[in-house]
Design a protein around this motif. Structure first.
Motif, PDB file in Angstrom:
ATOM      1  N   GLY A  83       0.606  -0.750  -0.384  1.00  0.00           N
ATOM      2  CA  GLY A  83       0.066   0.149  -0.186  1.00  0.00           C
ATOM      3  C   GLY A  83       0.444   0.972  -0.131  1.00  0.00           C
ATOM      4  N   GLY A  84       2.052   0.907  -0.042  1.00  0.00           N
ATOM      5  CA  GLY A  84       3.082   1.931  -0.285  1.00  0.00           C
ATOM      6  C   GLY A  84       3.645   2.042  -1.633  1.00  0.00           C
ATOM      7  N   ALA A  85       4.168   3.632  -2.007  1.00  0.00           N
ATOM      8  CA  ALA A  85       5.328   3.664  -2.891  1.00  0.00           C
ATOM      9  C   ALA A  85       6.733   3.527  -2.576  1.00  0.00           C
ATOM     10  N   ASP A  86       7.142   2.929  -3.683  1.00  0.00           N
ATOM     11  CA  ASP A  86       8.532   3.098  -3.351  1.00  0.00           C
ATOM     12  C   ASP A  86       9.536   3.601  -4.703  1.00  0.00           C
ATOM     13  N   LYS A  87      10.776   3.320  -4.338  1.00  0.00           N
ATOM     14  CA  LYS A  87      11.948   4.394  -5.724  1.00  0.00           C
ATOM     15  C   LYS A  87      12.675   3.426  -5.722  1.00  0.00           C
ATOM     16  N   LEU A  88      13.686   2.529  -6.769  1.00  0.00           N
ATOM     17  CA  LEU A  88      14.605   2.420  -7.201  1.00  0.00           C
ATOM     18  C   LEU A  88      15.237   3.121  -7.412  1.00  0.00           C
ATOM     19  N   THR A  89      16.280   2.890  -6.677  1.00  0.00           N
ATOM     20  CA  THR A  89      17.372   3.643  -6.084  1.00  0.00           C
ATOM     21  C   THR A  89      18.346   4.007  -6.451  1.00  0.00           C
ATOM     22  N   SER A  90      19.539   2.149  -7.259  1.00  0.00           N
ATOM     23  CA  SER A  90      20.562   1.924  -7.387  1.00  0.00           C
ATOM     24  C   SER A  90      20.781   0.555  -7.696  1.00  0.00           C
ATOM     25  N   VAL A  91      21.346  -0.479  -8.299  1.00  0.00           N
ATOM     26  CA  VAL A  91      21.735  -0.924  -8.714  1.00  0.00           C
ATOM     27  C   VAL A  91      23.084  -2.062  -8.326  1.00  0.00           C
ATOM     28  N   THR A  92      23.095  -2.601  -7.837  1.00  0.00           N
ATOM     29  CA  THR A  92      24.767  -3.092  -8.189  1.00  0.00           C
ATOM     30  C   THR A  92      25.099  -4.539  -8.631  1.00  0.00           C
ATOM     31  N   GLY A  93      26.537  -5.010  -8.431  1.00  0.00           N
ATOM     32  CA  GLY A  93      26.641  -6.176  -9.451  1.00  0.00           C
ATOM     33  C   GLY A  93      28.650  -6.557  -9.451  1.00  0.00           C
ATOM     34  N   ASP A  94      29.177  -7.690  -9.754  1.00  0.00           N
ATOM     35  CA  ASP A  94      29.823  -7.975  -9.644  1.00  0.00           C
ATOM     36  C   ASP A  94      30.839  -7.777 -11.237  1.00  0.00           C
ATOM     37  N   LEU A  95      29.518  -7.326 -12.301  1.00  0.00           N
ATOM     38  CA  LEU A  95      29.337  -7.350 -13.692  1.00  0.00           C
ATOM     39  C   LEU A  95      30.304  -5.696 -14.147  1.00  0.00           C
ATOM     40  N   SER A  96      30.148  -4.832 -13.310  1.00  0.00           N
ATOM     41  CA  SER A  96      31.021  -3.352 -13.693  1.00  0.00           C
ATOM     42  C   SER A  96      30.661  -2.763 -12.133  1.00  0.00           C
ATOM     43  N   ASP A  97      31.864  -2.011 -12.056  1.00  0.00           N
ATOM     44  CA  ASP A  97      31.674  -1.213 -11.299  1.00  0.00           C
ATOM     45  C   ASP A  97      30.917  -0.214 -11.468  1.00  0.00           C
ATOM     46  N   ASP A  98      30.315  -0.091 -12.512  1.00  0.00           N
ATOM     47  CA  ASP A  98      29.001   1.313 -13.065  1.00  0.00           C
ATOM     48  C   ASP A  98      28.266   0.973 -13.275  1.00  0.00           C
ATOM     49  N   ILE A  99      26.873   1.073 -12.821  1.00  0.00           N
ATOM     50  CA  ILE A  99      26.008   0.388 -12.728  1.00  0.00           C
ATOM     51  C   ILE A  99      24.815   1.529 -12.795  1.00  0.00           C
ATOM     52  N   THR A 100      23.954   2.111 -13.529  1.00  0.00           N
ATOM     53  CA  THR A 100      23.251   3.090 -14.013  1.00  0.00           C
ATOM     54  C   THR A 100      21.668   3.284 -14.125  1.00  0.00           C
ATOM     55  N   ILE A 101      21.119   3.335 -14.027  1.00  0.00           N
ATOM     56  CA  ILE A 101      19.109   3.291 -14.529  1.00  0.00           C
ATOM     57  C   ILE A 101      18.986   4.360 -15.641  1.00  0.00           C
TER      58      ILE A 101
END
Ligand code: CU
Length: 162
Positions: free
Chosen positions: A70-88
């Motif tokens: 019942g509450g909104a959220d936000k996707l704020t970031s993504v991390t992973g070992d494939l890249s040190d530079d992951i953005t949305i």
């Protein structure tokens, strides 16, 4: 006929009142149903995740985040070992632009789909092949991080066209 009388503005306060009443009713309803106290919390799940097999040192990831809460959220970031530079990124007029977050509405979903919004991996450290999985972690404004496996599909894969 179309001359406005001094009474004409009346609908505005009436509408305002209706909105106020509606708001009160919504609050009361929420108060009633929040037995567990979690009804205004986001409740996120991820589906339809994949990565097209990269053909350069760039890669993209796609998935759908569903919010049953019942509450909104936000996707704020993504991390992973494939890249040190992951953005949305979002795509507008066929140009992609980095954003700081994506809204995930209450009772709705966030679609990251080919041709639209996506997860962008720059300078990838290896080129995963079809059949492999790429591990990432999604970070949200409110909800706990969610670990996701992106199955690597053929480069032209697009579930919307199947
Ligand atoms: Cu991009």
């Amino acid at each position: 006929m179309n001359r406005r009388t001094p009474l004409a503005p009346a609908p505005a306060p009436v509408l305002g009142l209706a909105v106020a009443i509606g708001l009160t009713a919504t609050l009361a309803l929420t108060g009633c149903s929040s037995g567990g106290g979690s009804s205004e919390q986001p409740e996120l799940s991820v589906s339809s995740a994949y990565m097209p097999q990269p053909v350069s040192d760039l890669a993209a990831g796609f998935l759908v985040i569903t919010n049953k809460g019942g509450g909104a959220d936000k996707l704020t970031s993504v991390t992973g070992d494939l890249s040190d530079d992951i953005t949305i990124h979002k795509t507008e007029n066929q140009k992609m632009m980095e954003v700081t977050s994506f809204d995930i509405p209450a009772g709705g979903e966030l679609d990251l789909e080919r041709g639209g919004s996506h997860i962008m991996f720059m300078d990838i450290k290896r080129r995963p092949q079809q059949g492999e999985n790429v591990n990432i972690e999604l970070h949200f404004e409110k909800g706990d991080p969610i670990a996701v496996e992106l199955p690597v599909k053929e480069t032209t894969y697009n579930p919307a066209q199947q």
